[in-house]
Scaffold this motif. Structure first.
Motif, PDB file in Angstrom:
ATOM      1  N   GLY A  45     -22.324   7.027  -1.983  1.00 26.89           N
ATOM      2  CA  GLY A  45     -21.106   7.743  -1.649  1.00 26.89           C
ATOM      3  C   GLY A  45     -21.340   9.195  -1.281  1.00 26.89           C
TER       4      GLY A  45
ATOM      5  N   ILE B 298     -14.269   4.527  -2.790  1.00 29.71           N
ATOM      6  CA  ILE B 298     -15.323   5.427  -3.229  1.00 29.71           C
ATOM      7  C   ILE B 298     -14.894   6.071  -4.540  1.00 29.71           C
ATOM      8  CG2 ILE B 298     -14.428   7.354  -1.830  1.00 29.71           C
ATOM      9  CD1 ILE B 298     -17.368   8.233  -1.463  1.00 29.71           C
TER      10      ILE B 298
ATOM     11  N   LEU C  18     -15.291   5.462   4.962  1.00 28.93           N
ATOM     12  CA  LEU C  18     -15.219   4.206   4.214  1.00 28.93           C
ATOM     13  C   LEU C  18     -15.103   3.022   5.164  1.00 28.93           C
ATOM     14  CD1 LEU C  18     -12.859   5.224   1.266  1.00 28.93           C
ATOM     15  CD2 LEU C  18     -15.251   4.540   1.079  1.00 28.93           C
ATOM     16  N   ARG C  19     -14.234   3.147   6.152  1.00 30.95           N
ATOM     17  CA  ARG C  19     -14.063   2.041   7.095  1.00 30.95           C
ATOM     18  C   ARG C  19     -15.346   1.816   7.899  1.00 30.95           C
ATOM     19  NH1 ARG C  19      -8.771   4.418   7.402  1.00 30.95           N
ATOM     20  NH2 ARG C  19      -9.401   5.691   9.205  1.00 30.95           N
TER      21      ARG C  19
ATOM     22  N   MET D  57     -21.804   9.453   2.385  1.00 29.36           N
ATOM     23  CA  MET D  57     -20.516   9.323   3.078  1.00 29.36           C
ATOM     24  C   MET D  57     -19.746  10.634   3.034  1.00 29.36           C
ATOM     25  SD  MET D  57     -19.106   5.608   1.845  1.00 29.36           S
ATOM     26  CE  MET D  57     -20.186   4.176   1.778  1.00 29.36           C
TER      27      MET D  57
ATOM     28  N   CYS E 207     -16.529  -0.383   3.410  1.00 28.47           N
ATOM     29  CA  CYS E 207     -16.432  -0.216   1.963  1.00 28.47           C
ATOM     30  C   CYS E 207     -14.972   0.058   1.615  1.00 28.47           C
ATOM     31  CB  CYS E 207     -17.318   0.941   1.520  1.00 28.47           C
ATOM     32  SG  CYS E 207     -17.398   1.179  -0.259  1.00 28.47           S
ATOM     33  N   SER E 208     -14.459  -0.609   0.586  1.00 29.77           N
ATOM     34  CA  SER E 208     -13.039  -0.513   0.259  1.00 29.77           C
ATOM     35  C   SER E 208     -12.678   0.721  -0.543  1.00 29.77           C
ATOM     36  CB  SER E 208     -12.589  -1.760  -0.537  1.00 29.77           C
ATOM     37  OG  SER E 208     -12.670  -2.905   0.265  1.00 29.77           O
TER      38      SER E 208
ATOM     39  N   ALA F  26      -9.840   2.777   0.986  1.00 28.70           N
ATOM     40  CA  ALA F  26      -9.889   2.895   2.442  1.00 28.70           C
ATOM     41  C   ALA F  26      -8.504   2.858   3.072  1.00 28.70           C
ATOM     42  CB  ALA F  26     -10.769   1.789   3.024  1.00 28.70           C
TER      43      ALA F  26
ATOM     44  N   SER G 216     -18.292   2.305   6.945  1.00 30.25           N
ATOM     45  CA  SER G 216     -19.298   1.729   6.052  1.00 30.25           C
ATOM     46  C   SER G 216     -18.878   0.372   5.501  1.00 30.25           C
ATOM     47  CB  SER G 216     -19.559   2.686   4.881  1.00 30.25           C
ATOM     48  OG  SER G 216     -19.932   3.964   5.340  1.00 30.25           O
TER      49      SER G 216
END
Length: 402
Positions: free
Chosen positions: A159, A38, A30-31, A162, A35-36, A71, A33
């Motif tokens: 997602g 998923i 997440l970090r 990820m 992105c806060s 995240a 990408s």
């Protein structure tokens, strides 16, 4: 000798380490990408991130529980009706809510309205936990749900990619759990070998693998790939009521999700009645065995997927048409990234990447001539270390045929 209490304490400690490792891999993705959060619906991804499991096959078909991982490590779980107990003993920073089902099965003709309510709750959670953030990763989402989130202003990210990348490299604890699954699988294979005789049906024989899997705390089997005689060519016939005949080939692919949710993926080929193979059967087996072991010896960390594909064992022309769908693939809780295409398929199905130490992989072979009467399926599950492949199973090959 350890006492039962000491064994349990050791197991609990290992599971705590595995859970922490797996969640850390998700948070790192997440970090990376930017992105806060998923949103997870795939039961395997939920199991990986939280180690909670609830009717995985059913919930895989019926989206009835979902999880959001932030995240910063916080987790919200929307659980199926009155099933909060599946989170007992899970040491996470989590909040539990009741899942809102909006499939047609759950909501009938009110599905659109329910989906709007569902999306509004997701949007409210994001406003409270990640104010101003409009990037949300999702692993699996029906078109109606995706459209509802987009109307709330979200930019949806892949997602599943990820999660596949997070699951790629295994910890030592995960390797131990994979080993437990493989021991259950090996018990099933040995039971099948003991019961293998002329006159038994393919289905009756396959049931012995299921029996040992469930008896050892396993979960399900993804396919029914067991075939005998002329049903071994081409591959991908699932087991049937056909009765086995003396001297013919019997091949199978376990695809077994065993204890702790980890997959054991082993293929072997035998003769019915443990008879001496014919020269034709032996030639098929020798070539399948050569393909698997040549490619195992070739694999190294740092090698590109395409390089591995190009240098892999060259399939003789008469077997190319019936080749297996890939040269090798990742394995963990189920089949995972990567899937390595054959050179002949690279333009349509290949993609590049790099092998890493800590990956667990299955090296594949199917050898059967187009129009031939029989074929041989072999597959070995391995751990990729700094020095190359290490087999994870001691399930024997028929080396005396070679």
């Amino acid at each position: 000798m350890m006492t039962n209490d000491e064994i349990q304490a050791s197991t609990d400690h290992m599971m705590a380490d595995v859970r922490a490792y797996r969640l850390s891999r998700v948070l790192a993705m997440l970090r990376r990408s930017d992105c806060s959060a998923i949103l997870l619906y795939d039961p395997v991804n939920i199991r990986y991130a939280t180690d909670t499991s609830n009717m995985q096959i059913w919930s895989g078909r019926n989206p009835s529980r979902y999880v959001m991982v932030f995240a910063d490590g916080r987790v919200i779980g929307w659980e199926f009706h009155r099933c909060e107990h599946v989170w007992d003993g899970i040491a996470l920073d989590f909040e539990l809510r009741s899942a809102l089902g909006w499939t047609f099965f759950s909501a009938g003709h009110d599905a659109q309205q329910r989906a709007e309510l569902w999306a509004a709750e997701i949007a409210d959670v994001m406003r409270c936990r990640a104010p101003g953030e409009l990037r949300l990763a999702v692993d699996r989402l029906d078109a109606v749900g995706a459209a509802c989130l987009v109307r709330h202003g979200f930019a949806l990210m892949d997602g599943q990619a990820m999660m596949e990348m997070a699951r790629t490299v295994k910890s030592s604890g995960e390797i131990a759990l994979i080993g437990e699954s493989l021991r259950a699988c090996e018990a099933g294979i040995e039971r099948m070998r003991r019961e293998l005789r002329p006159g038994i049906t393919e289905q009756d024989l396959w049931a012995h693998l299921h029996h040992e899997n469930i008896r050892h705390g396993g979960e399900w089997i993804e396919t029914r790939l067991l075939a005998s005689g002329d049903r071994t060519n081409p591959w991908m016939h699932e087991c049937s009521p056909r009765m086995l005949r003396q001297g013919e080939l019997l091949a199978f692919d376990t695809d077994m999700v065993g204890p702790h949710g980890y997959c054991s993926d082993i293929s072997r080929t035998w003769t019915v009645g443990d008879t001496r193979p014919t020269d034709a059967q032996r030639r098929l087996y020798e070539r399948a065995y050569s393909q698997v072991h040549f490619n195992m010896d070739l694999l190294r960390p740092g090698m590109a997927f395409r390089e591995f594909s190009e240098k892999a064992w060259k399939i003789p022309d008469i077997y190319v048409t019936n080749r297996y769908s890939c040269v090798a693939h990742g394995i963990g809780m189920v089949d995972e990234y990567p899937s390595i295409a054959h050179p002949i398929d690279w333009h349509e199905a290949g993609y590049d990447g790099v092998f890493e130490a800590g990956m667990t992989l299955c090296v594949e072979s199917y050898i059967g001539e187009e129009g031939g009467s029989e074929g041989v399926k072999l597959e070995q599950q391995v751990l990729l270390t700094r020095d190359g492949c290490v087999p994870l199973t001691e399930c024997r090959f028929e080396t005396h045929w070679l």
